[in-house]
Scaffold this active site. Structure first.
Site, mmCIF file in Angstrom:
data_model
loop_
_atom_site.group_PDB
_atom_site.id
_atom_site.type_symbol
_atom_site.label_atom_id
_atom_site.label_comp_id
_atom_site.label_asym_id
_atom_site.label_seq_id
_atom_site.Cartn_x
_atom_site.Cartn_y
_atom_site.Cartn_z
ATOM 1 N N GLU A 13 -58.933 -15.043 86.180
ATOM 2 C CA GLU A 13 -58.518 -15.643 84.912
ATOM 3 C C GLU A 13 -59.638 -16.484 84.314
ATOM 4 O O GLU A 13 -60.264 -17.280 85.018
ATOM 5 C CB GLU A 13 -57.284 -16.516 85.178
ATOM 6 N N HIS A 19 -54.573 -20.101 101.191
ATOM 7 C CA HIS A 19 -53.176 -20.559 101.213
ATOM 8 C C HIS A 19 -52.253 -19.718 102.111
ATOM 9 O O HIS A 19 -51.051 -19.911 102.081
ATOM 10 C CB HIS A 19 -52.607 -20.797 99.807
ATOM 11 N N PRO A 39 -52.772 -22.433 91.082
ATOM 12 C CA PRO A 39 -52.523 -21.600 89.909
ATOM 13 C C PRO A 39 -51.098 -21.740 89.387
ATOM 14 O O PRO A 39 -50.176 -22.082 90.147
ATOM 15 C CB PRO A 39 -52.782 -20.181 90.418
ATOM 16 N N GLY A 40 -50.906 -21.475 88.089
ATOM 17 C CA GLY A 40 -49.570 -21.585 87.476
ATOM 18 C C GLY A 40 -48.960 -20.220 87.208
ATOM 19 O O GLY A 40 -48.169 -19.702 87.969
ATOM 20 N N HIS A 66 -48.987 -24.248 96.787
ATOM 21 C CA HIS A 66 -50.048 -23.256 96.553
ATOM 22 C C HIS A 66 -49.952 -22.588 95.186
ATOM 23 O O HIS A 66 -50.806 -21.799 94.815
ATOM 24 C CB HIS A 66 -50.018 -22.186 97.639
ATOM 25 N N ALA A 70 -46.930 -22.073 91.545
ATOM 26 C CA ALA A 70 -45.651 -22.469 90.973
ATOM 27 C C ALA A 70 -44.525 -21.949 91.854
ATOM 28 O O ALA A 70 -43.514 -22.613 92.069
ATOM 29 C CB ALA A 70 -45.530 -21.914 89.558
ATOM 30 N N GLY A 71 -44.719 -20.752 92.398
ATOM 31 C CA GLY A 71 -43.698 -20.127 93.254
ATOM 32 C C GLY A 71 -42.818 -19.191 92.447
ATOM 33 O O GLY A 71 -42.354 -19.527 91.357
HETATM 34 N N1 LIG Z 1 -53.095 -18.875 86.603
HETATM 35 C C1 LIG Z 1 -52.350 -17.865 87.079
HETATM 36 N N2 LIG Z 1 -51.521 -18.100 88.117
HETATM 37 C C2 LIG Z 1 -50.797 -17.082 88.585
HETATM 38 C C3 LIG Z 1 -50.860 -15.800 88.035
HETATM 39 N N3 LIG Z 1 -50.037 -14.987 88.730
HETATM 40 C C4 LIG Z 1 -49.487 -15.745 89.696
HETATM 41 N N4 LIG Z 1 -49.929 -17.013 89.620
HETATM 42 C C5 LIG Z 1 -49.641 -18.153 90.494
HETATM 43 O O1 LIG Z 1 -50.274 -17.927 91.730
HETATM 44 C C6 LIG Z 1 -49.412 -18.309 92.782
HETATM 45 C C7 LIG Z 1 -49.853 -17.508 93.965
HETATM 46 O O2 LIG Z 1 -48.813 -17.112 94.708
HETATM 47 P P1 LIG Z 1 -48.831 -16.003 95.866
HETATM 48 O O3 LIG Z 1 -47.682 -16.416 96.722
HETATM 49 O O4 LIG Z 1 -48.599 -14.731 95.185
HETATM 50 O O5 LIG Z 1 -50.124 -16.106 96.530
HETATM 51 C C8 LIG Z 1 -48.020 -18.023 92.237
HETATM 52 O O6 LIG Z 1 -47.032 -18.813 92.852
HETATM 53 C C9 LIG Z 1 -48.171 -18.368 90.783
HETATM 54 O O7 LIG Z 1 -47.872 -19.723 90.565
HETATM 55 C C10 LIG Z 1 -51.741 -15.586 86.938
HETATM 56 O O8 LIG Z 1 -51.883 -14.466 86.400
HETATM 57 N N5 LIG Z 1 -52.466 -16.638 86.512
HETATM 58 MN MN MN Z 2 -51.877 -15.799 97.165
#
Ligand SMILES: Nc1nc2c(ncn2[C@@H]2O[C@H](COP(=O)(O)O)[C@@H](O)[C@H]2O)c(=O)[nH]1
Ligand code: MN
Ligand code: MN
Length: 477
Positions: free
Chosen positions: A205, A325, A374-375, A400, A402-403
Protein backbone atom coordinates in the site's frame (compact mmCIF):
# COMPACT_ATOMS: atom_id res chain seq x y z
CA UNK A 1 -21.09 -8.67 27.04
CA UNK A 2 -20.84 -12.48 26.96
CA UNK A 3 -22.17 -14.35 29.96
CA UNK A 4 -19.45 -15.48 32.36
CA UNK A 5 -16.84 -12.83 31.53
CA UNK A 6 -16.17 -9.96 33.93
CA UNK A 7 -15.15 -6.40 33.18
CA UNK A 8 -11.88 -5.21 34.72
CA UNK A 9 -11.66 -1.74 33.17
CA UNK A 10 -13.12 0.24 30.26
CA UNK A 11 -10.89 -1.77 27.93
CA UNK A 12 -10.17 -5.09 29.65
CA UNK A 13 -12.21 -8.20 30.51
CA UNK A 14 -11.45 -11.45 32.34
CA UNK A 15 -12.47 -14.96 31.35
CA UNK A 16 -12.37 -16.75 34.69
CA UNK A 17 -10.94 -20.19 35.40
CA UNK A 18 -13.82 -22.61 34.84
CA UNK A 19 -15.21 -20.88 31.72
CA UNK A 20 -14.16 -24.14 30.06
CA UNK A 21 -13.03 -27.20 32.06
CA UNK A 22 -9.30 -27.60 32.71
CA UNK A 23 -8.23 -23.93 32.58
CA UNK A 24 -4.92 -23.46 34.43
CA UNK A 25 -5.02 -19.66 34.35
CA UNK A 26 -7.69 -17.10 33.53
CA UNK A 27 -8.06 -15.41 30.16
CA UNK A 28 -7.78 -11.67 29.62
CA UNK A 29 -8.89 -9.75 26.57
CA UNK A 30 -8.78 -6.10 25.58
CA UNK A 31 -11.85 -4.59 23.91
CA UNK A 32 -14.24 -1.63 24.21
CA UNK A 33 -18.01 -1.35 24.45
CA UNK A 34 -17.87 0.05 20.93
CA UNK A 35 -16.30 -3.18 19.65
CA UNK A 36 -18.53 -5.53 21.66
CA UNK A 37 -20.75 -6.34 18.67
CA UNK A 38 -17.68 -7.73 16.86
CA UNK A 39 -16.88 -10.25 19.60
CA UNK A 40 -17.47 -13.92 18.73
CA UNK A 41 -18.28 -16.34 21.54
CA UNK A 42 -16.23 -18.93 19.63
CA UNK A 43 -13.13 -16.76 19.84
CA UNK A 44 -13.54 -16.29 23.63
CA UNK A 45 -13.98 -20.07 23.97
CA UNK A 46 -10.70 -20.47 22.05
CA UNK A 47 -9.02 -17.98 24.40
CA UNK A 48 -10.26 -20.08 27.33
CA UNK A 49 -9.14 -23.32 25.63
CA UNK A 50 -5.59 -21.95 25.34
CA UNK A 51 -5.63 -21.43 29.12
CA UNK A 52 -5.81 -25.25 29.53
CA UNK A 53 -2.41 -25.78 27.87
CA UNK A 54 0.48 -27.16 29.96
CA UNK A 55 2.66 -24.56 31.64
CA UNK A 56 0.82 -21.46 30.40
CA UNK A 57 2.07 -18.41 32.31
CA UNK A 58 -0.06 -15.59 33.83
CA UNK A 59 -3.03 -15.47 31.44
CA UNK A 60 -4.20 -16.54 28.02
CA UNK A 61 -4.36 -13.12 26.33
CA UNK A 62 -6.19 -11.57 23.39
CA UNK A 63 -5.97 -8.18 21.75
CA UNK A 64 -8.96 -6.10 20.49
CA UNK A 65 -8.58 -7.48 16.94
CA UNK A 66 -9.57 -10.89 18.38
CA UNK A 67 -11.53 -13.17 16.07
CA UNK A 68 -11.92 -16.89 15.50
CA UNK A 69 -8.83 -18.73 14.24
CA UNK A 70 -7.35 -22.22 13.93
CA UNK A 71 -6.95 -23.43 17.55
CA UNK A 72 -5.84 -20.12 19.10
CA UNK A 73 -7.94 -17.03 18.39
CA UNK A 74 -6.38 -14.52 16.03
CA UNK A 75 -5.17 -11.70 18.27
CA UNK A 76 -4.01 -14.31 20.80
CA UNK A 77 -0.85 -14.25 22.92
CA UNK A 78 0.37 -17.02 25.24
CA UNK A 79 3.73 -17.67 26.91
CA UNK A 80 5.14 -20.99 28.11
CA UNK A 81 8.28 -21.70 30.16
CA UNK A 82 11.24 -23.33 28.40
CA UNK A 83 11.04 -26.13 30.97
CA UNK A 84 7.63 -27.84 31.19
CA UNK A 85 6.14 -25.61 28.52
CA UNK A 86 4.75 -26.51 25.10
CA UNK A 87 4.82 -25.21 21.56
CA UNK A 88 1.79 -25.28 19.26
CA UNK A 89 1.43 -24.49 15.53
CA UNK A 90 -2.12 -23.30 16.32
CA UNK A 91 -0.49 -20.49 18.34
CA UNK A 92 1.51 -19.33 15.31
CA UNK A 93 -0.84 -19.86 12.37
CA UNK A 94 -0.44 -21.27 8.88
CA UNK A 95 1.21 -18.14 7.46
CA UNK A 96 4.32 -18.36 9.63
CA UNK A 97 5.85 -14.90 10.21
CA UNK A 98 3.16 -13.11 8.32
CA UNK A 99 4.19 -9.55 9.11
CA UNK A 100 4.27 -5.92 8.12
CA UNK A 101 6.98 -3.43 7.22
CA UNK A 102 6.92 0.29 6.63
CA UNK A 103 9.25 2.12 4.25
CA UNK A 104 9.45 5.92 4.02
CA UNK A 105 10.12 8.01 0.92
CA UNK A 106 11.27 11.63 0.51
CA UNK A 107 8.10 12.30 -1.54
CA UNK A 108 4.95 14.29 -0.80
CA UNK A 109 1.52 13.57 -2.30
CA UNK A 110 1.99 16.41 -4.83
CA UNK A 111 4.99 14.49 -6.23
CA UNK A 112 2.77 11.57 -7.23
CA UNK A 113 1.78 13.16 -10.52
CA UNK A 114 0.58 9.85 -11.94
CA UNK A 115 -0.55 7.72 -9.03
CA UNK A 116 -2.29 5.29 -11.41
CA UNK A 117 0.93 4.65 -13.33
CA UNK A 118 2.84 4.15 -10.06
CA UNK A 119 0.33 1.59 -8.75
CA UNK A 120 0.38 -0.18 -12.12
CA UNK A 121 4.19 -0.35 -12.10
CA UNK A 122 4.23 -1.71 -8.55
CA UNK A 123 1.57 -4.27 -9.50
CA UNK A 124 3.78 -5.55 -12.32
CA UNK A 125 7.01 -5.43 -10.31
CA UNK A 126 5.71 -7.50 -7.38
CA UNK A 127 4.18 -10.84 -8.41
CA UNK A 128 0.72 -11.00 -6.86
CA UNK A 129 -2.10 -13.53 -6.53
CA UNK A 130 -2.64 -17.16 -5.49
CA UNK A 131 0.04 -18.93 -7.54
CA UNK A 132 2.31 -15.89 -8.02
CA UNK A 133 5.77 -16.92 -9.18
CA UNK A 134 8.98 -15.09 -8.41
CA UNK A 135 10.81 -12.99 -10.97
CA UNK A 136 13.87 -14.54 -9.33
CA UNK A 137 13.23 -18.22 -8.59
CA UNK A 138 15.99 -19.62 -6.40
CA UNK A 139 18.17 -22.73 -6.46
CA UNK A 140 17.96 -25.36 -3.76
CA UNK A 141 21.15 -24.07 -2.12
CA UNK A 142 19.79 -20.49 -2.27
CA UNK A 143 16.68 -21.76 -0.52
CA UNK A 144 18.78 -23.27 2.25
CA UNK A 145 20.49 -19.87 2.55
CA UNK A 146 17.09 -18.16 2.83
CA UNK A 147 15.87 -20.63 5.46
CA UNK A 148 19.06 -20.15 7.46
CA UNK A 149 19.75 -16.42 7.11
CA UNK A 150 16.38 -14.82 6.31
CA UNK A 151 16.57 -11.15 5.35
CA UNK A 152 20.37 -11.40 5.72
CA UNK A 153 20.45 -13.71 2.67
CA UNK A 154 18.49 -11.19 0.64
CA UNK A 155 20.77 -8.30 1.65
CA UNK A 156 23.82 -10.37 0.77
CA UNK A 157 22.32 -10.87 -2.70
CA UNK A 158 22.01 -7.10 -3.13
CA UNK A 159 18.32 -6.77 -2.20
CA UNK A 160 18.79 -4.18 0.55
CA UNK A 161 21.14 -2.68 3.09
CA UNK A 162 22.60 -3.53 6.49
CA UNK A 163 20.34 -0.78 7.89
CA UNK A 164 17.32 -2.81 6.73
CA UNK A 165 18.48 -5.73 8.90
CA UNK A 166 18.91 -3.54 11.97
CA UNK A 167 15.32 -2.36 11.50
CA UNK A 168 13.79 -5.86 11.48
CA UNK A 169 12.50 -7.68 14.55
CA UNK A 170 15.22 -10.29 15.32
CA UNK A 171 17.35 -8.53 12.66
CA UNK A 172 15.31 -10.50 10.12
CA UNK A 173 16.62 -13.91 11.17
CA UNK A 174 15.80 -16.53 13.77
CA UNK A 175 19.08 -18.22 14.58
CA UNK A 176 17.32 -21.42 15.71
CA UNK A 177 16.18 -22.19 12.15
CA UNK A 178 16.67 -25.81 11.10
CA UNK A 179 16.29 -26.26 7.33
CA UNK A 180 16.51 -30.05 7.80
CA UNK A 181 13.15 -29.96 9.59
CA UNK A 182 11.52 -28.46 6.46
CA UNK A 183 10.04 -31.16 4.18
CA UNK A 184 10.89 -31.57 0.50
CA UNK A 185 7.28 -30.70 -0.29
CA UNK A 186 7.60 -27.41 1.61
CA UNK A 187 10.89 -26.67 -0.17
CA UNK A 188 9.29 -27.34 -3.56
CA UNK A 189 6.55 -24.86 -2.70
CA UNK A 190 9.14 -22.31 -1.55
CA UNK A 191 11.52 -22.40 -4.54
CA UNK A 192 9.35 -20.39 -6.99
CA UNK A 193 7.96 -17.85 -4.54
CA UNK A 194 10.62 -15.58 -2.95
CA UNK A 195 9.69 -11.95 -3.59
CA UNK A 196 5.98 -12.58 -4.13
CA UNK A 197 3.07 -10.99 -2.30
CA UNK A 198 0.62 -13.88 -2.36
CA UNK A 199 -3.15 -13.58 -2.19
CA UNK A 200 -6.06 -12.48 -0.01
CA UNK A 201 -5.33 -10.12 2.82
CA UNK A 202 -1.72 -9.52 1.73
CA UNK A 203 -1.08 -6.10 0.31
CA UNK A 204 1.34 -3.45 -0.76
CA UNK A 205 0.00 0.00 0.00
CA UNK A 206 1.15 3.50 -0.84
CA UNK A 207 0.18 5.74 2.09
CA UNK A 208 0.56 9.29 3.30
CA UNK A 209 1.38 10.26 6.87
CA UNK A 210 -1.89 11.96 7.85
CA UNK A 211 -1.26 13.07 11.40
CA UNK A 212 1.59 12.90 13.90
CA UNK A 213 0.64 12.03 17.48
CA UNK A 214 4.16 12.04 18.94
CA UNK A 215 6.65 14.33 17.20
CA UNK A 216 9.68 13.09 19.14
CA UNK A 217 9.01 9.43 18.33
CA UNK A 218 8.08 10.25 14.73
CA UNK A 219 11.36 12.16 14.34
CA UNK A 220 13.28 9.21 15.71
CA UNK A 221 11.47 6.84 13.36
CA UNK A 222 12.11 9.16 10.38
CA UNK A 223 8.45 9.93 9.74
CA UNK A 224 6.87 13.35 9.05
CA UNK A 225 3.44 14.66 8.19
CA UNK A 226 2.58 14.62 4.48
CA UNK A 227 5.28 12.08 3.64
CA UNK A 228 4.53 9.24 1.22
CA UNK A 229 5.24 5.77 2.66
CA UNK A 230 4.91 2.17 1.52
CA UNK A 231 3.52 -0.61 3.71
CA UNK A 232 4.05 -4.28 2.85
CA UNK A 233 2.05 -7.13 4.41
CA UNK A 234 2.89 -10.75 3.54
CA UNK A 235 4.45 -13.88 4.98
CA UNK A 236 6.07 -17.20 4.18
CA UNK A 237 3.80 -18.18 1.26
CA UNK A 238 3.32 -21.87 0.41
CA UNK A 239 6.45 -22.94 2.26
CA UNK A 240 5.18 -21.71 5.63
CA UNK A 241 1.76 -23.23 5.05
CA UNK A 242 3.32 -26.59 4.25
CA UNK A 243 5.59 -26.45 7.34
CA UNK A 244 2.51 -25.88 9.49
CA UNK A 245 0.54 -28.68 7.79
CA UNK A 246 3.44 -31.17 8.05
CA UNK A 247 4.20 -30.51 11.70
CA UNK A 248 0.55 -30.42 12.80
CA UNK A 249 0.44 -34.13 11.92
CA UNK A 250 3.46 -34.98 14.08
CA UNK A 251 2.29 -32.73 16.90
CA UNK A 252 -1.19 -34.29 16.91
CA UNK A 253 0.51 -37.65 17.50
CA UNK A 254 2.85 -36.07 20.06
CA UNK A 255 -0.09 -34.63 22.02
CA UNK A 256 -1.27 -38.20 22.61
CA UNK A 257 2.25 -39.57 23.16
CA UNK A 258 2.95 -37.08 25.97
CA UNK A 259 -0.51 -37.51 27.52
CA UNK A 260 -1.55 -33.88 27.00
CA UNK A 261 -5.30 -33.34 27.41
CA UNK A 262 -6.71 -30.62 25.20
CA UNK A 263 -10.28 -29.44 24.62
CA UNK A 264 -9.59 -28.91 20.90
CA UNK A 265 -7.31 -30.98 18.65
CA UNK A 266 -6.41 -27.78 16.77
CA UNK A 267 -4.31 -26.90 19.83
CA UNK A 268 -1.99 -29.87 19.07
CA UNK A 269 1.29 -29.24 20.88
CA UNK A 270 4.38 -30.90 22.28
CA UNK A 271 6.81 -30.15 25.09
CA UNK A 272 9.33 -27.53 24.01
CA UNK A 273 12.20 -29.90 24.79
CA UNK A 274 10.69 -32.95 23.00
CA UNK A 275 12.02 -34.08 19.59
CA UNK A 276 8.65 -33.19 17.99
CA UNK A 277 8.51 -29.75 19.63
CA UNK A 278 12.13 -29.04 18.73
CA UNK A 279 11.58 -30.10 15.10
CA UNK A 280 8.53 -27.84 14.75
CA UNK A 281 10.35 -24.90 16.35
CA UNK A 282 13.34 -25.31 13.98
CA UNK A 283 11.08 -25.60 10.91
CA UNK A 284 8.90 -22.68 12.03
CA UNK A 285 12.01 -20.52 12.52
CA UNK A 286 13.23 -21.49 9.02
CA UNK A 287 9.83 -20.53 7.56
CA UNK A 288 9.99 -17.25 9.52
CA UNK A 289 13.35 -16.59 7.85
CA UNK A 290 11.76 -17.26 4.45
CA UNK A 291 9.14 -14.61 5.23
CA UNK A 292 11.79 -12.04 6.16
CA UNK A 293 13.69 -12.73 2.94
CA UNK A 294 10.40 -12.46 1.04
CA UNK A 295 9.54 -9.03 2.49
CA UNK A 296 13.12 -7.89 1.88
CA UNK A 297 13.01 -8.91 -1.80
CA UNK A 298 9.66 -7.14 -2.24
CA UNK A 299 11.20 -4.05 -0.62
CA UNK A 300 13.94 -4.14 -3.26
CA UNK A 301 11.37 -4.38 -6.06
CA UNK A 302 9.43 -1.45 -4.60
CA UNK A 303 12.58 0.68 -4.28
CA UNK A 304 13.48 -0.04 -7.90
CA UNK A 305 10.07 1.17 -9.07
CA UNK A 306 10.35 4.40 -7.03
CA UNK A 307 13.95 4.91 -8.19
CA UNK A 308 12.88 4.71 -11.84
CA UNK A 309 9.74 6.81 -11.39
CA UNK A 310 11.12 9.59 -9.17
CA UNK A 311 14.91 9.37 -9.59
CA UNK A 312 15.46 8.74 -5.90
CA UNK A 313 18.03 6.34 -4.55
CA UNK A 314 17.13 3.25 -2.49
CA UNK A 315 18.93 4.89 0.48
CA UNK A 316 16.25 7.59 0.41
CA UNK A 317 13.67 4.91 1.16
CA UNK A 318 14.74 3.54 4.56
CA UNK A 319 12.89 0.86 6.45
CA UNK A 320 11.17 2.21 9.56
CA UNK A 321 10.71 -1.30 10.94
CA UNK A 322 9.53 -4.84 10.14
CA UNK A 323 7.29 -6.69 12.59
CA UNK A 324 6.24 -10.34 12.69
CA UNK A 325 2.65 -11.05 13.76
CA UNK A 326 2.45 -14.89 13.47
CA UNK A 327 5.38 -16.35 15.35
CA UNK A 328 6.67 -18.14 18.48
CA UNK A 329 9.97 -16.99 19.99
CA UNK A 330 12.03 -17.33 23.11
CA UNK A 331 12.18 -14.02 24.93
CA UNK A 332 13.10 -12.91 28.42
CA UNK A 333 10.21 -11.53 30.48
CA UNK A 334 9.61 -10.86 34.16
CA UNK A 335 7.61 -13.73 35.63
CA UNK A 336 6.72 -13.23 39.32
CA UNK A 337 9.51 -10.67 39.50
CA UNK A 338 12.16 -12.97 38.02
CA UNK A 339 13.67 -12.57 34.53
CA UNK A 340 12.63 -15.80 32.81
CA UNK A 341 13.08 -17.22 29.33
CA UNK A 342 9.66 -18.00 27.90
CA UNK A 343 8.31 -19.06 24.52
CA UNK A 344 5.87 -16.33 23.48
CA UNK A 345 3.29 -17.34 20.87
CA UNK A 346 1.87 -14.36 18.96
CA UNK A 347 -0.91 -15.39 16.62
CA UNK A 348 -2.16 -12.21 14.96
CA UNK A 349 -0.40 -10.11 17.58
CA UNK A 350 2.59 -7.79 17.31
CA UNK A 351 5.65 -7.51 19.50
CA UNK A 352 5.59 -4.12 21.26
CA UNK A 353 8.84 -3.98 23.25
CA UNK A 354 9.11 -0.87 25.37
CA UNK A 355 11.91 1.59 26.11
CA UNK A 356 15.17 0.11 27.34
CA UNK A 357 14.73 -3.25 25.64
CA UNK A 358 18.14 -4.76 24.81
CA UNK A 359 16.59 -6.30 21.67
CA UNK A 360 16.21 -2.92 19.97
CA UNK A 361 18.81 -1.00 17.95
CA UNK A 362 20.49 1.64 20.18
CA UNK A 363 18.82 4.56 18.38
CA UNK A 364 15.35 3.23 19.34
CA UNK A 365 15.89 2.15 22.95
CA UNK A 366 14.86 5.52 24.40
CA UNK A 367 11.36 5.22 22.93
CA UNK A 368 10.58 1.54 22.33
CA UNK A 369 10.14 -0.39 19.12
CA UNK A 370 8.10 0.86 16.17
CA UNK A 371 4.80 -1.04 16.02
CA UNK A 372 3.06 -1.14 12.62
CA UNK A 373 -0.67 -1.84 12.57
CA UNK A 374 -2.55 -1.98 9.27
CA UNK A 375 -6.22 -0.94 9.07
CA UNK A 376 -7.83 -1.79 5.72
CA UNK A 377 -7.62 -0.53 2.17
CA UNK A 378 -10.16 2.16 3.01
CA UNK A 379 -9.28 3.05 6.61
CA UNK A 380 -6.15 4.34 8.30
CA UNK A 381 -3.21 2.26 9.43
CA UNK A 382 -1.11 3.31 12.43
CA UNK A 383 2.48 3.63 13.54
CA UNK A 384 2.82 3.23 17.31
CA UNK A 385 5.59 2.38 19.73
CA UNK A 386 6.00 -0.31 22.38
CA UNK A 387 5.59 0.44 26.09
CA UNK A 388 6.68 -0.80 29.51
CA UNK A 389 3.01 -1.57 30.25
CA UNK A 390 3.01 -4.05 27.36
CA UNK A 391 6.15 -5.62 28.88
CA UNK A 392 4.38 -5.97 32.24
CA UNK A 393 0.93 -7.01 31.02
CA UNK A 394 1.14 -8.83 27.67
CA UNK A 395 4.68 -10.18 27.29
CA UNK A 396 5.46 -7.09 25.19
CA UNK A 397 2.56 -7.56 22.75
CA UNK A 398 -0.21 -5.54 21.13
CA UNK A 399 -2.76 -5.99 18.33
CA UNK A 400 -1.78 -6.77 14.70
CA UNK A 401 -4.54 -5.14 12.69
CA UNK A 402 -8.17 -4.17 12.83
CA UNK A 403 -9.27 -7.82 12.74
CA UNK A 404 -11.73 -9.47 10.40
CA UNK A 405 -15.44 -9.51 11.19
CA UNK A 406 -16.92 -10.95 7.98
CA UNK A 407 -16.02 -14.21 6.21
CA UNK A 408 -14.79 -14.17 2.63
CA UNK A 409 -17.93 -15.89 1.36
CA UNK A 410 -20.21 -13.42 3.15
CA UNK A 411 -18.08 -10.55 1.81
CA UNK A 412 -18.60 -11.80 -1.75
CA UNK A 413 -22.36 -11.98 -1.13
CA UNK A 414 -22.37 -8.47 0.38
CA UNK A 415 -20.03 -6.51 -1.90
CA UNK A 416 -18.90 -6.52 -5.51
CA UNK A 417 -15.35 -5.65 -6.46
CA UNK A 418 -16.56 -2.91 -8.80
CA UNK A 419 -18.65 -1.30 -6.04
CA UNK A 420 -15.76 -1.35 -3.57
CA UNK A 421 -13.35 0.02 -6.15
CA UNK A 422 -15.74 2.83 -7.05
CA UNK A 423 -16.35 3.77 -3.43
CA UNK A 424 -12.64 3.84 -2.65
CA UNK A 425 -12.07 5.83 -5.84
CA UNK A 426 -14.42 8.51 -4.50
CA UNK A 427 -12.01 8.90 -1.55
CA UNK A 428 -9.06 9.06 -3.94
CA UNK A 429 -7.84 5.52 -3.14
CA UNK A 430 -6.77 3.39 -6.11
CA UNK A 431 -7.05 -0.41 -5.91
CA UNK A 432 -5.32 -2.93 -8.16
CA UNK A 433 -5.83 -6.67 -7.76
CA UNK A 434 -5.63 -9.78 -9.95
CA UNK A 435 -9.44 -10.01 -9.98
CA UNK A 436 -12.60 -8.32 -8.67
CA UNK A 437 -13.43 -11.12 -6.19
CA UNK A 438 -10.16 -10.37 -4.37
CA UNK A 439 -11.33 -6.77 -3.89
CA UNK A 440 -14.84 -7.73 -2.67
CA UNK A 441 -13.37 -10.16 -0.10
CA UNK A 442 -11.19 -7.37 1.29
CA UNK A 443 -13.70 -4.52 1.37
CA UNK A 444 -13.04 -2.17 4.31
CA UNK A 445 -16.37 -3.32 5.80
CA UNK A 446 -15.02 -6.84 6.46
CA UNK A 447 -12.73 -5.41 9.15
CA UNK A 448 -13.36 -3.81 12.55
CA UNK A 449 -12.88 0.00 12.60
CA UNK A 450 -9.11 0.39 12.91
CA UNK A 451 -9.31 3.68 14.84
CA UNK A 452 -11.30 2.08 17.68
CA UNK A 453 -8.98 -0.96 17.88
CA UNK A 454 -6.01 1.38 18.14
CA UNK A 455 -7.79 3.52 20.74
CA UNK A 456 -8.19 0.38 22.91
CA UNK A 457 -4.51 -0.64 22.79
CA UNK A 458 -3.47 2.93 23.54
CA UNK A 459 -5.93 3.29 26.43
CA UNK A 460 -4.80 -0.09 27.80
CA UNK A 461 -1.22 1.21 27.61
CA UNK A 462 -0.08 -1.61 25.30
CA UNK A 463 1.22 0.85 22.70
CA UNK A 464 1.49 4.61 22.26
CA UNK A 465 0.48 6.48 19.12
CA UNK A 466 3.11 7.94 16.80
CA UNK A 467 1.44 8.59 13.42
CA UNK A 468 -1.64 7.87 11.37
CA UNK A 469 -1.11 6.57 7.84
CA UNK A 470 -3.83 7.08 5.24
CA UNK A 471 -4.19 4.90 2.12
CA UNK A 472 -3.53 6.41 -1.33
CA UNK A 473 -3.35 3.27 -3.45
CA UNK A 474 -3.28 -0.44 -2.70
CA UNK A 475 -2.26 -3.64 -4.44
CA UNK A 476 -4.11 -6.66 -3.10
CA UNK A 477 -2.96 -10.21 -3.55
N1 LIG B 1 -3.76 -0.89 5.27
C1 LIG B 1 -4.36 -2.05 4.95
N2 LIG B 1 -4.64 -2.93 5.93
C2 LIG B 1 -5.22 -4.08 5.59
C3 LIG B 1 -5.56 -4.40 4.27
N3 LIG B 1 -6.11 -5.63 4.24
C4 LIG B 1 -6.10 -6.07 5.51
N4 LIG B 1 -5.58 -5.15 6.34
C5 LIG B 1 -5.33 -5.23 7.78
O1 LIG B 1 -4.27 -6.14 7.99
C6 LIG B 1 -4.55 -6.95 9.10
C7 LIG B 1 -3.76 -8.21 8.89
O2 LIG B 1 -4.44 -9.29 9.29
P1 LIG B 1 -4.08 -10.82 8.96
O3 LIG B 1 -4.70 -11.54 10.11
O4 LIG B 1 -4.73 -11.10 7.69
O5 LIG B 1 -2.62 -10.91 8.93
C8 LIG B 1 -6.07 -7.09 9.08
O6 LIG B 1 -6.60 -7.37 10.35
C9 LIG B 1 -6.50 -5.73 8.59
O7 LIG B 1 -6.69 -4.86 9.67
C10 LIG B 1 -5.25 -3.44 3.26
O8 LIG B 1 -5.49 -3.64 2.05
N5 LIG B 1 -4.65 -2.30 3.65
MN1 MN C 1 -0.82 -11.09 8.40
MN1 MN D 1 -0.53 -13.74 6.01
Amino acid sequence: MLKGVTQISDVEWEVPIGYVPGMKVSGRFFLSNGLEATLEEGAIRQLANVATMPGIINHSLAMPDIHWGYGFPIGGVAAFPRENGVISPGGVGFDINCGVRLITTPLKVKDLTSKKALIEELFHAVPTGVGAKSARPVSSSDLTGILTDGAGWAVEQGFGTEHDLVRCEEQGRMKEANPDAVSQKARQRGIPQPGTLGAGNHFLEVQVVGEIADHKAAGLFGVEQGQVCVMIHCGSRGLGHQVCTDHLKTLEAATKKYGINLPDRQLACAPLDSPEGTAYFGAMAAAANYAWANRQMITHQVRQVFSRAFRISPEEMPLVYDVAHNIAKFETHQVNGVATEVCVHRKGATRAFGPGSPDLPPELTSIGQPVIIPGSMGTSSYLLHGTSTAMERTFGSTCHGAGRVMSRSEAKRTFTGQQVKARLGESGILVRAPNDAAIAEEAPGVYKPSGEVIRVVIEAGLSAGVARLDPLGVIKG
